[in-house]
Design a protein around this motif. Structure first.
Motif, short mmCIF file in Angstrom:
data_model
loop_
_atom_site.label_atom_id
_atom_site.label_comp_id
_atom_site.label_asym_id
_atom_site.label_seq_id
_atom_site.Cartn_x
_atom_site.Cartn_y
_atom_site.Cartn_z
N ALA A 64 0.82 -1.21 0.00
CA ALA A 64 0.00 0.00 0.00
C ALA A 64 0.86 1.26 0.00
O ALA A 64 0.61 2.19 -0.77
CB ALA A 64 -0.94 0.00 1.20
N GLN A 65 1.86 1.32 0.87
CA GLN A 65 2.76 2.46 0.96
C GLN A 65 4.18 1.93 1.13
O GLN A 65 4.78 2.06 2.20
CB GLN A 65 2.37 3.37 2.13
CG GLN A 65 0.96 3.92 2.03
CD GLN A 65 0.57 4.80 3.19
OE1 GLN A 65 1.01 5.95 3.28
NE2 GLN A 65 -0.25 4.29 4.08
N PRO A 66 4.74 1.31 0.09
CA PRO A 66 6.00 0.58 0.24
C PRO A 66 7.19 1.43 0.63
O PRO A 66 8.08 0.96 1.34
CB PRO A 66 6.20 -0.06 -1.14
CG PRO A 66 5.42 0.82 -2.08
CD PRO A 66 4.23 1.28 -1.29
N GLU A 67 7.23 2.68 0.19
CA GLU A 67 8.37 3.54 0.54
C GLU A 67 8.40 3.81 2.04
O GLU A 67 9.46 3.77 2.67
CB GLU A 67 8.31 4.86 -0.24
CG GLU A 67 8.42 4.70 -1.75
CD GLU A 67 7.08 4.39 -2.42
OE1 GLU A 67 7.08 4.17 -3.63
OE2 GLU A 67 6.04 4.37 -1.71
N LEU A 68 7.23 4.07 2.62
CA LEU A 68 7.17 4.29 4.07
C LEU A 68 7.47 3.01 4.83
O LEU A 68 8.09 3.04 5.90
CB LEU A 68 5.79 4.83 4.46
CG LEU A 68 5.42 6.20 3.90
CD1 LEU A 68 4.04 6.62 4.41
CD2 LEU A 68 6.46 7.25 4.26
N LEU A 69 7.05 1.87 4.29
CA LEU A 69 7.36 0.58 4.91
C LEU A 69 8.87 0.38 4.97
O LEU A 69 9.42 0.00 6.01
CB LEU A 69 6.72 -0.55 4.11
CG LEU A 69 7.21 -1.98 4.41
CD1 LEU A 69 6.96 -2.36 5.86
CD2 LEU A 69 6.53 -2.98 3.47
N VAL A 70 9.56 0.63 3.87
CA VAL A 70 11.02 0.46 3.82
C VAL A 70 11.71 1.41 4.79
O VAL A 70 12.61 1.01 5.55
CB VAL A 70 11.54 0.67 2.39
CG1 VAL A 70 13.07 0.68 2.36
CG2 VAL A 70 11.01 -0.43 1.46
N GLY A 96 9.92 -5.94 -8.27
CA GLY A 96 9.73 -6.24 -6.85
C GLY A 96 10.90 -5.82 -5.99
O GLY A 96 11.34 -6.56 -5.11
N ALA A 97 11.39 -4.60 -6.21
CA ALA A 97 12.59 -4.15 -5.49
C ALA A 97 12.43 -2.73 -4.99
O ALA A 97 11.74 -1.90 -5.60
CB ALA A 97 13.82 -4.24 -6.39
N ALA A 98 13.08 -2.47 -3.85
CA ALA A 98 13.16 -1.12 -3.28
C ALA A 98 14.64 -0.76 -3.17
O ALA A 98 15.39 -1.43 -2.45
CB ALA A 98 12.48 -1.06 -1.92
#
Length: 294
Positions: A64-70, A96-98
C-alpha cells in the motif's frame, strides 16, 4: 550535516517514489454447497530491499505504501537513526525491489545484520541484532489516556473502511493523537493494513519519520498506537522506539511483550473490543472511568 554561514543546515527528507499496487484481487471459489462465486483476497507480493546496492532482506507485503514501509523498517531495525540519513527510496513493482540510497552508508552493516531473529510476526517477520539492545535508554513521554478516549479509539477502528472487511487475512495498525486528558477525543492520524502487523507498524514509523516537525518539543503530541494483532516483544519495542507510550490491541499479549512493557514503562491494553479491555501493564497511564463500562 553541512555548515552554511556558520549554522548547521538540516539535510532534506528523502525523496520517495509513489509506487502503488492493487491491495486485493478477485478469485473464483467453491462454497459448501458447491456453488461458485467471486471473492476478494489480499494481493500479497514480495519486495526486496537493497541498501546502497547491497541486498538486505525480502519483505512480504500488500504494497500500500512501500516507501514508508522500507523507511520504517530501516528505522525500527536501528540501521539508520533518522529519515535524514537517507537520500532516496525508489520502489519498482515490475522487479519487486526497493532501492535505498543513503547519504553516508550504514555503519558496520555486515556486522549488524549478521544475526537475524525470526519473530512471531505473520509471515515470519525478522529483526537484526539483539532485540533488547539499548531498550533501557528509551525515555517515553508522560502520556495518559482516559477510558473515554480509549472507547473513542476502539470505535474509530470499528468504523474504519478496510481491506480486512472486504477480503480478510490482513492486520491493521493505526496511530492516534489525544486531546485534553479530560475529554474523549482521540483522532486517527494514519491507518495501515498489511499481511503482517510488523509491516503495518513499520509503515507508521516511516510516516512519522517523514513528519519530524510534529515530534518537536519536549513531549511532542500525545500518541497512542493501535494494532489488531497480539502484543509481542517486537511490537512493544517498536512502539517504544517510535516514542509511543501507549499501545492498544484487540488481541492479547505475550510474556516477553509484557516484560518489555514493564521495563520501559509502556501502557499495554489488550482484548479491547466495544467497552471491554484488559490493561496488562502501565495502568498508571490509564485514567479509569469504570462508570463508562456499563
Amino acid at each position: 550535516m553541512t555548515r552554511q554561514g556558520g549554522s548547521t543546515a538540516t539535510p532534506p527528507l528523502p525523496r520517495l517514489t509513489a509506487a502503488r499496487a492493487p491491495l486485493t484481487r478477485e478469485v473464483e471459489v467453491v462454497d459448501e454447497h458447491g456453488a461458485r462465486e467471486r471473492v476478494s483476497i489480499p494481493a500479497e507480493r514480495d519486495l526486496t530491499i537493497y541498501v546502497d546496492r547491497r541486498e538486505l532482506v525480502t519483505l512480504m507485503t500488500l504494497g500500500a505504501q512501500p516507501e514508508l514501509l522500507v523507511l520504517g523498517y530501516l528505522l525500527n531495525q536501528r540501521l539508520v537513526k533518522s529519515a535524514f540519513d537517507i537520500e532516496s527510496i525508489t520502489v519498482d513493482w515490475e522487479v519487486g525491489a526497493a532501492a535505498v540510497k543513503t547519504h553516508a552508508g550504514v555503519d558496520r552493516i555486515e556486522e549488524r545484520t549478521a544475526k537475524k531473529v525470526v519473530t512471531t510476526g505473520c509471515g515470519q517477520g525478522s529483526v537484526f541484532g539483539e532485540l533488547m539492545a539499548d531498550v533501557d535508554r528509551i525515555a517515553l513521554p508522560p502520556t495518559r489516556m482516559t477510558q473515554a478516549q480509549l472507547y473513542t479509539l476502539v470505535n474509530a477502528i470499528r468504523l474504519q473502511e478496510s481491506t480486512y472487511k472486504s477480503a480478510g487475512s490482513v492486520h491493521g495498525c493505526a496511530l492516534f493523537t489525544l486531546g485534553d486528558e479530560g475529554g474523549a477525543d482521540a483522532e486517527m492520524q494514519i491507518f495501515v493494513e498489511d499481511v503482517g502487523r510488523h509491516n503495518a507498524i513499520d509503515t507508521i514509523a516511516g510516516w512519522m519519520a517523514m513528519r519530524p516537525q510534529e515530534g518537536e518539543g519536549a513531549l511532542g503530541p500525545a500518541r497512542v498506537f493501535y494494532t489488531t494483532g497480539r502484543l509481542t516483544s517486537e511490537m512493544v519495542i517498536k512502539s517504544a522506539q517510535m516514542g509511543v507510550p501507549i499501545v492498544v490491541s484487540r488481541s492479547g499479549m505475550t510474556q516477553m511483550g509484557y516484560d518489555v512493557a514493564q521495563r520501559v514503562g509502556l501502557c499495554a491494553i489488550g482484548r479491547a473490543t466495544n467497552r471491554r479491555f484488559v490493561c496488562y501493564a502501565g495502568a498508571d497511564r490509564l485514567v479509569l472511568q469504570p462508570e463508562l463500562a456499563s
